[in-house]
Design an enzyme around this catalytic site. Sequence first.
Site, PDB file in Angstrom:
ATOM      1  N   ASP A 150     -52.239 -53.052   4.191  1.00 20.09           N
ATOM      2  CA  ASP A 150     -51.024 -53.770   3.851  1.00 20.09           C
ATOM      3  C   ASP A 150     -50.864 -55.046   4.679  1.00 20.09           C
ATOM      4  O   ASP A 150     -50.558 -56.110   4.129  1.00 20.09           O
ATOM      5  CB  ASP A 150     -49.810 -52.860   4.066  1.00 20.09           C
ATOM      6  CG  ASP A 150     -48.496 -53.588   3.856  1.00 20.09           C
ATOM      7  OD1 ASP A 150     -48.019 -53.613   2.702  1.00 20.09           O
ATOM      8  OD2 ASP A 150     -47.953 -54.152   4.831  1.00 20.09           O
ATOM      9  N   SER A 178     -46.606 -54.691   0.565  1.00 21.35           N
ATOM     10  CA  SER A 178     -47.788 -54.860  -0.286  1.00 21.35           C
ATOM     11  C   SER A 178     -48.235 -53.525  -0.861  1.00 21.35           C
ATOM     12  O   SER A 178     -48.628 -53.431  -2.035  1.00 21.35           O
ATOM     13  CB  SER A 178     -48.927 -55.516   0.503  1.00 21.35           C
ATOM     14  OG  SER A 178     -48.629 -56.860   0.807  1.00 21.35           O
ATOM     15  N   ASP A 179     -48.194 -52.488  -0.048  1.00 19.11           N
ATOM     16  CA  ASP A 179     -48.532 -51.148  -0.534  1.00 19.11           C
ATOM     17  C   ASP A 179     -47.553 -50.691  -1.611  1.00 19.11           C
ATOM     18  O   ASP A 179     -47.946 -50.139  -2.643  1.00 19.11           O
ATOM     19  CB  ASP A 179     -48.508 -50.147   0.618  1.00 19.11           C
ATOM     20  CG  ASP A 179     -49.811 -50.109   1.403  1.00 19.11           C
ATOM     21  OD1 ASP A 179     -50.859 -50.416   0.815  1.00 19.11           O
ATOM     22  OD2 ASP A 179     -49.780 -49.763   2.589  1.00 19.11           O
ATOM     23  N   ILE A 180     -46.264 -50.907  -1.376  1.00 19.52           N
ATOM     24  CA  ILE A 180     -45.247 -50.465  -2.332  1.00 19.52           C
ATOM     25  C   ILE A 180     -45.399 -51.219  -3.654  1.00 19.52           C
ATOM     26  O   ILE A 180     -45.371 -50.613  -4.740  1.00 19.52           O
ATOM     27  CB  ILE A 180     -43.833 -50.687  -1.764  1.00 19.52           C
ATOM     28  CG1 ILE A 180     -43.617 -49.852  -0.486  1.00 19.52           C
ATOM     29  CG2 ILE A 180     -42.783 -50.351  -2.814  1.00 19.52           C
ATOM     30  CD1 ILE A 180     -43.753 -48.371  -0.684  1.00 19.52           C
ATOM     31  N   GLY A 183     -48.337 -49.887  -5.474  1.00 16.62           N
ATOM     32  CA  GLY A 183     -48.038 -48.595  -6.073  1.00 16.62           C
ATOM     33  C   GLY A 183     -47.263 -48.735  -7.368  1.00 16.62           C
ATOM     34  O   GLY A 183     -47.513 -48.019  -8.346  1.00 16.62           O
TER      35      GLY A 183
END
Length: 414
Positions: A150, A178-180, A183
Amino acid sequence: MAMTKKSLENIRVLDLSRVLAGPYCTQMLGDLGAEIIKIEKPGSGDDTRFWGPPFLKDKDGNDTSESAYYLSINRNKKSVAVDISTKEGQEIIHKLLENSDVLIENFKVGGLKKYGLSYDDLEKKYPKLVYCSITGFGQSGPLAEEPGYDLMAQAMAGLMACTGEPDGAPMKVGVALSDIITGLHAAIGILAALNSREQTGEGQMVDVALVDCTLASLTNLAQYFLTSGKPAPRQGNAHSTIVPYQALETQNGYIVVAVGNNEQFARFCKILGHAEWAKDERFAKNTARVMNRTILIPMIEKEMKKKTSAAWIEEMRGADVPAGPVNRMDEVFAVEQTKHRGMEISMDHVATPKSIKLVGSPLKLSKTPVSYEFAPPVLGQDTQEVLEKVLNLSADKLAGLEKSGVIERAKLKK
């Protein structure tokens, strides 16, 4: 009374992802009714189980192996502990795939090839399978095989460069955004692929990358550069192309004011006691306000310090000027609106006698609402149930697999 249908109750997802982007995606799918079989490594499980403190406490007040981080993204899943590096473990995965609609993974590019579980390995064997792969940089390109995290995505996609005070250092967002974002895009891609399968009978690869998704999320700031040829200047808590649209200091704290059009600006000026500002050609239109922000904002800041945050918010809401408090997390969950929307939920958990609090789903569907069936599982909590019911493995077979370390079954305290 008929049971409420779930949007994805006919979908089974084999979840080989861990940490954040993949688990965030599959928690959403699980909330919508999909059966999520979370495959974890025996002995250790998902890395985030130990990303703490804080940790969930057991009945004796001791830390469990369920961190707050892990709890935040793993409800509505069944934990099956299988060592996919073993031949027997790979056979279990293949048997589960025979009865699954989706596989999601976030290994490095090519990382599952050695286990015979890459998309190329599975495409022809399971032609209806939707295979979602989450990586740092995607399945192709000069950086494809590099590991991605991230923080790197926020930096490399431009998010850090446009976050922070104008004269300060580049700043990452407080959460792993960034991860969220990735996802969320993964979930959208999976749902699109499932809908396509309904029409064609064929599955496909869903390839999402942290850097791609972060760049796409920059929307107007990315377009600012593509249109002007220049990066948008960093504005801290202000907006690059709307003024005033930022945090402002009051007599006792900060509030945000989000003036989105010229009519709102006129009402805002009247509240401040300076209706004449809205007629000043330097400020009357947003374009002029952007050009003259260094003149206007100090004038606004001077007036804002004359009253408390609560007083300003009350006046602005009364005049239909968008404004709100800058809440700490304890304040967020105390807000009546948060409670009304069901954004804090409670679930029973096998590791503690007390119910645990979790963040609720933001998805509000009128006919197929989300449901909360399972609290985030302990490692291997559902190994026996899934392998017995889905694969019809006998008690002797399970015992043998456990003895050889291929699987792990949770030993729950009573």
